[in-house]
Scaffold this active site. Sequence first.
Site, PDB file in Angstrom:
ATOM      1  N   HIS A 145      -3.590  -8.961  -9.908  1.00  0.00           N
ATOM      2  CA  HIS A 145      -2.588  -8.645  -8.952  1.00  0.00           C
ATOM      3  C   HIS A 145      -2.821  -9.408  -7.668  1.00  0.00           C
ATOM      4  O   HIS A 145      -4.008  -9.776  -6.951  1.00  0.00           O
ATOM      5  CB  HIS A 145      -2.371  -7.264  -8.539  1.00  0.00           C
ATOM      6  N   HIS A 191       1.070 -13.884   0.872  1.00  0.00           N
ATOM      7  CA  HIS A 191       1.469 -12.516   0.848  1.00  0.00           C
ATOM      8  C   HIS A 191       2.584 -12.336   2.174  1.00  0.00           C
ATOM      9  O   HIS A 191       2.216 -12.126   3.008  1.00  0.00           O
ATOM     10  CB  HIS A 191       0.447 -11.302   0.976  1.00  0.00           C
TER      11      HIS A 191
END
Length: 613
Positions: A145, A191
């Site tokens: 992830h 991110h």
Amino acid sequence: MAMRKRKAQTTPTSPLYSMLTSSSFFQTPPPPTFTKFRPVSSDAPEAIKEVFSKYNENGVMGPEQLQRFLAEVQGEAGVTREAAQAIIDSQREFKHLNVFQKKGLNLNGFFRYLFGDDNPPLDPSLGVHQDMDAPLSHYFIYTGHNSYLTGNQLSSDSSDIPIIKALKRGVRVIELDMWPNSTRTDVEVRHGRTLTTPVELIKCLESIREHAFTASKYPVIITLEDHLTPDLQAKVAKMLKDTFEDLLFYPESDNLEQFPSPEYLKLKIIISTKPPKELLEPKTLEDKDSDLSKAYEDEQWGAEVTDLKSEINAENKIEHDHIEQQFGLEENLDDGDQVPHPPVAPEYKRLIAISAKKGKGELSDYLKVDPHRVTRLSLSEQMLEKAVVNHGSELIRFTQRNLLRIYPKGTRVTSSNYNPLLGWMYGAQMVALNMQGKGRPLWLMQGMFRANGGCGYVKKPDILLFEGPDGQVFDPKAKLSVKKTLKVRVYMGDGWRFDFKQTYFDKYSPPDFYTKVGISGVPADTSMQKTKAIEDNWTPFWDEEFTFPLTTPELALLRIEVHEYDMNERDDFGGQTCLPVWELRSGIRSVALYDRRGDKFKSVKLLMRFDFV
């Protein structure tokens, strides 16, 4: 006994009280008295001596005796005399250690073989031994992830280094979040809507190409979280084709009726994302959900997160409290509200081999199986927890044909992880963890993917792949009968004296080690037990046995941890490993231990015995 393990009394009448109140106490104290570091014994445990006495002849274990031991104790029924002789010959180089006799092994030689690197609990000769010709949906796949992050989810650096490390460990699914750069002329990975620094997409792709198949030859899947305009999508398509060339897998059609097999996709790189046509659809508040929006709702993250929330609210011109996607589904996000775009780049769409699904309505609608098309669906860990309550059977039926990806909840901003067993029990193939972290969830992940030669693909057990005559599927919560019982005996441990400083565990005495042994699996099988602590010994001898009845050994992982007992503080960590029960070899085995991140210690290991009843 170590000095820290006893606390002296200081009552007014005690000798210690008189000493503390005397003037001589304030003079220069003498050097501290250390508990003696006893010489470390390398003798075989009594249980091993008993085994040797049963199989030796005149104090020597020759090939015939060793062959019989391997068959009767180690469960290696097909072992040949030649194989036994090869083991004996392998000990010739240690003749100077008094382990080898002319006709075979003496007790020391036998003990050295059992505790050596050539006697592991998993058979290294098996390699990739499972059927690799089934569809991808029939396998658990080693999944990462936010694979590009070096640390926490809010402010760490994005880099290709963690991607390289993950690939070298055997990870087969790499996630990349693609965003426009500051000038909107190129693509970077970061991110989104956080303080994480970016890394160029091309750098990540080049590192994937270089390291994709160093640990395994089976396919690498790149899941792209796409926040790009069509012109940048076209640029990404060119990057993918130019970087991966013939490694890139092109699907035969937009709608696959069944996924190809890992064997068919060997040495291929596969792209998975949502079809870009979805960028033309009106965006709802549900579509604007992201992991971090959940994290920002938790006040524990303080003022820095509060500031970030304000920035995001202003950027998106929406009320932040309403950014709560009902089913925790991952979505492709753009900056701001959706606006019409020029036609999508067809070359980008053509590269999507595994199409991600966009569901509508209730969770049960997301899990409906289309007999003519396979897809990938993503759920957050919270939504998985909710789904298993009322939709467990639907999850398993969905994952028999389709891919299900589970990802960590947004509040795990420190890159912590969740228990991957819950996803695996319901057939989820892509249980995604933060690989840059450490801790028990990662140990379980590493244990699962030690199976099948460490290739990153583990065939799901039949109980998750087929329906019964009445249409029933496996229920992990059901009360089932015991299929087999695993007996685990912990003899001894060694190696800390080589891999740790003498004062690492205790400043004034040797450590007090104990071992925890347990099962992680379906709820009925999950348990943990531990040995007594052996005081002041670098080479502890426990010789304790534990019994684990297993209703679903196909999903059971054996957990092993060593800790050093501390009366007044938190016990120190001394090593761990996790092993797939379905591949565990019976008999007396040398079990190597690993550190918190999963890197193997040079010397630390346990001598254990495993028996299935």
